[in-house]
Design an enzyme around this catalytic site. Structure first.
Site, PDB file in Angstrom:
ATOM      1  N   GLU A 241       0.845  -1.196   0.000  1.00  0.00           N
ATOM      2  CA  GLU A 241       0.000   0.000   0.000  1.00  0.00           C
ATOM      3  C   GLU A 241       0.885   1.252   0.000  1.00  0.00           C
ATOM      4  O   GLU A 241       0.575   2.247  -0.653  1.00  0.00           O
ATOM      5  CB  GLU A 241      -0.993  -0.045   1.171  1.00  0.00           C
ATOM      6  CG  GLU A 241      -1.902  -1.254   1.018  1.00  0.00           C
ATOM      7  CD  GLU A 241      -3.071  -1.324   1.996  1.00  0.00           C
ATOM      8  OE1 GLU A 241      -3.419  -0.328   2.629  1.00  0.00           O
ATOM      9  OE2 GLU A 241      -3.652  -2.428   2.103  1.00  0.00           O
ATOM     10  N   GLU A 242       1.999   1.195   0.721  1.00  0.00           N
ATOM     11  CA  GLU A 242       2.937   2.326   0.747  1.00  0.00           C
ATOM     12  C   GLU A 242       3.458   2.614  -0.663  1.00  0.00           C
ATOM     13  O   GLU A 242       3.502   3.763  -1.109  1.00  0.00           O
ATOM     14  CB  GLU A 242       4.104   1.991   1.686  1.00  0.00           C
ATOM     15  CG  GLU A 242       5.269   2.944   1.567  1.00  0.00           C
ATOM     16  CD  GLU A 242       6.299   2.815   2.689  1.00  0.00           C
ATOM     17  OE1 GLU A 242       6.018   2.131   3.689  1.00  0.00           O
ATOM     18  OE2 GLU A 242       7.376   3.424   2.569  1.00  0.00           O
ATOM     19  N   ARG A 243       3.832   1.562  -1.383  1.00  0.00           N
ATOM     20  CA  ARG A 243       4.446   1.761  -2.713  1.00  0.00           C
ATOM     21  C   ARG A 243       3.421   2.239  -3.729  1.00  0.00           C
ATOM     22  O   ARG A 243       3.716   3.088  -4.583  1.00  0.00           O
ATOM     23  CB  ARG A 243       5.158   0.476  -3.151  1.00  0.00           C
ATOM     24  CG  ARG A 243       6.413   0.281  -2.321  1.00  0.00           C
ATOM     25  CD  ARG A 243       7.120  -1.030  -2.417  1.00  0.00           C
ATOM     26  NE  ARG A 243       8.202  -1.025  -1.423  1.00  0.00           N
ATOM     27  CZ  ARG A 243       8.813  -2.095  -0.948  1.00  0.00           C
ATOM     28  NH1 ARG A 243       8.456  -3.296  -1.378  1.00  0.00           N
ATOM     29  NH2 ARG A 243       9.775  -1.975  -0.058  1.00  0.00           N
ATOM     30  N   GLY A 246       2.865   5.846  -3.037  1.00  0.00           N
ATOM     31  CA  GLY A 246       3.992   6.634  -3.574  1.00  0.00           C
ATOM     32  C   GLY A 246       3.818   6.908  -5.051  1.00  0.00           C
ATOM     33  O   GLY A 246       3.978   8.040  -5.526  1.00  0.00           O
TER      34      GLY A 246
END
Ligand SMILES: Cc1cc2nc3c(=O)[nH]c(=O)nc-3n(C[C@H](O)[C@H](O)[C@H](O)COP(=O)(O)OP(=O)(O)OC[C@H]3O[C@@H](n4cnc5c(N)ncnc54)[C@H](O)[C@@H]3O)c2cc1C
Length: 385
Positions: A241-243, A246
């Site tokens: 989810e972070e990537r 981003g």
């Protein structure tokens, strides 16, 4: 990805928020090297924007991940990368594991007030000894009585100076190897034994970044997320989810850098014509716009697959890799076309050039993404990461 009216309304709401509540203040926040995160998060919380994908039972909107990505893309309209990143850390980096695997009591104590905008969260994975090799973290959380006693240090922590709680990755055992001896633990940041130190950076300036020190910090064992030993695995899931955040949050910012450059080079004259009339400029900008569209398509495809429950580790890594590389390419090419004006501090293009440089490093460096993709390709030599 099929966009519904609800997606479009969300996009409008977030874009309006960026224009009214963020952009007028960003120059001042960039200079101050911080923004008022509690104030901004409370406003976002009131609009229901901090828990789009989280269960209604805990204050969220109960929507699927595509809505979080629409919000991430709309946040890209901000005049800096730092504030969207700080919001993303809160919504998509330190909360996914808590929301998915935390006990109801833990979610009520930390997730619900974070969705309401009353608490600011941070994610503590990277350490002074290294960030790429997550399995090698040294911080320990040892059981003593009913508590964990935490010792160690975390580095580069976004929101670290102001956060009320940290989703911390620590070694809870010496057994089982580096992938099975770690746990994610919620650490209240007012616990005795925690000190924080500001880190000054070349970009993402309005986002505060800190080194955190943990000296015999006691946290009740009920603050463990899920089972002991699952921390590495949970963090790898959280990284998806972070990537994707981003990648999605970069798209509109990169489009804006191109828009600003078209406007500037159209007006600016050299050798009796607009700079933009040089083929090297309008062709390059056309090429870069095409690349942004390609990144958008890749990101949407990864999000669509994620929403349908598929493993998107490879596609999310590709989107993150491409986003880091393209962010550098777009901002560097555009800065060049601005000439000396591009080399000044208070210019959105030079700010984007500094901010975007982080994307190839933070949240897994380009080389780490290449390693993951190569692993899926079956081309990574055995024993390498
Ligand atoms: C502004 C900012 C905000 C951040 N926010 C957070 C946060 O909120 N929480 C958090 O936990 N972390 C955060 N980070 C940390 C970030 O995720 C790490 O910086 C990143 O993972 C790289 O780790 P490192 O800096 O220790 O670099 P290192 O691990 O020392 O790597 C240095 C370089 O070596 C190369 N490299 C690494 N591995 C390989 C490999 N396998 N093959 C070839 N080359 C390789 C890469 O080029 C890499 O950039 C943040 C960092 C910054 C700068």
């Amino acid at each position: 990805m099929q966009f519904t009216d609800q997606h479009r309304q969300l996009d409008d709401t977030v874009t309006r928020f960026v224009q009214q509540e963020l952009n007028p203040y960003i120059d001042a926040w960039e200079k101050a090297e911080e923004f008022p995160s509690h104030e901004v998060f409370k406003k976002l919380g009131k609009l229901g924007l901090l828990g789009l994908k989280y269960p209604e039972e805990f204050g969220g909107a109960g929507l699927d991940f595509s809505y979080s990505m629409v919000m991430a893309e709309a946040l890209g309209a901000a005049d800096c990368g730092g504030v969207p990143m700080a919001i993303g850390v809160h919504t998509d980096m330190c909360t996914p594991a808590l929301a998915r695997f935390g006990t109801d009591a833990l979610r009520r104590e930390f997730l619900t007030p974070s969705i309401d905008g009353d608490l600011v969260g941070c994610l503590g994975v990277s350490e002074p000894g290294g960030g790429s090799d997550v399995a090698a973290v040294k911080t320990t959380a040892r059981k003593q009585g009913g508590d964990y006693v935490i010792n160690g240090s975390k580095m580069w922590i976004t929101n670290g100076l102001k956060a009320d709680w940290c989703c911390l990755l620590a070694n809870t055992s010496d057994e089982g190897g580096p992938h099975k001896n770690k746990s994610l633990i919620i650490v209240p940041m007012d616990a005795p034994g925690i000190t924080r130190q500001k880190i000054h950076k070349i970009g993402m300036n309005s986002s505060d970044t800190a080194q955190l020190f943990f000296d015999n910090v006691r946290v009740p064992q009920r603050h463990l997320i899920g089972q002991e030993g699952m921390g590495f695995m949970f963090q790898m899931m959280q990284f998806q989810e972070e990537r994707l955040f981003g990648a999605a949050s970069s798209l509109r910012g990169l489009d804006k850098v191109i828009d600003l450059t078209i406007a500037y080079t159209r007006e600016r004259k050299a050798f009796g014509k607009s700079l933009l009339d040089n083929q090297v400029q309008h062709f390059r900008l056309a090429e870069l716009r095409t690349e942004i569209e390609a990144l958008r398509a890749l990101t949407y495809r990864a999000v669509e697959m994620y929403v349908s429950g598929k493993d998107v580790t490879k596609l999310a890594s590709m989107a993150k890799l491409k986003c880091g590389r393209l962010g550098r390419e777009v901002t560097d090419a555009c800065l060049q076309f601005w000439g000396g004006m591009g080399y000044t501090m208070d210019n959105l293009v030079s700010r984007a050039w500094r901010d975007q440089r982080l994307v190839s490093i933070g949240g897994g460096a380009d080389e780490v993404m290449l390693g993951i993709i190569a692993k899926f390709e079956g081309t990574l030599p055995k024993g390498q990461h």
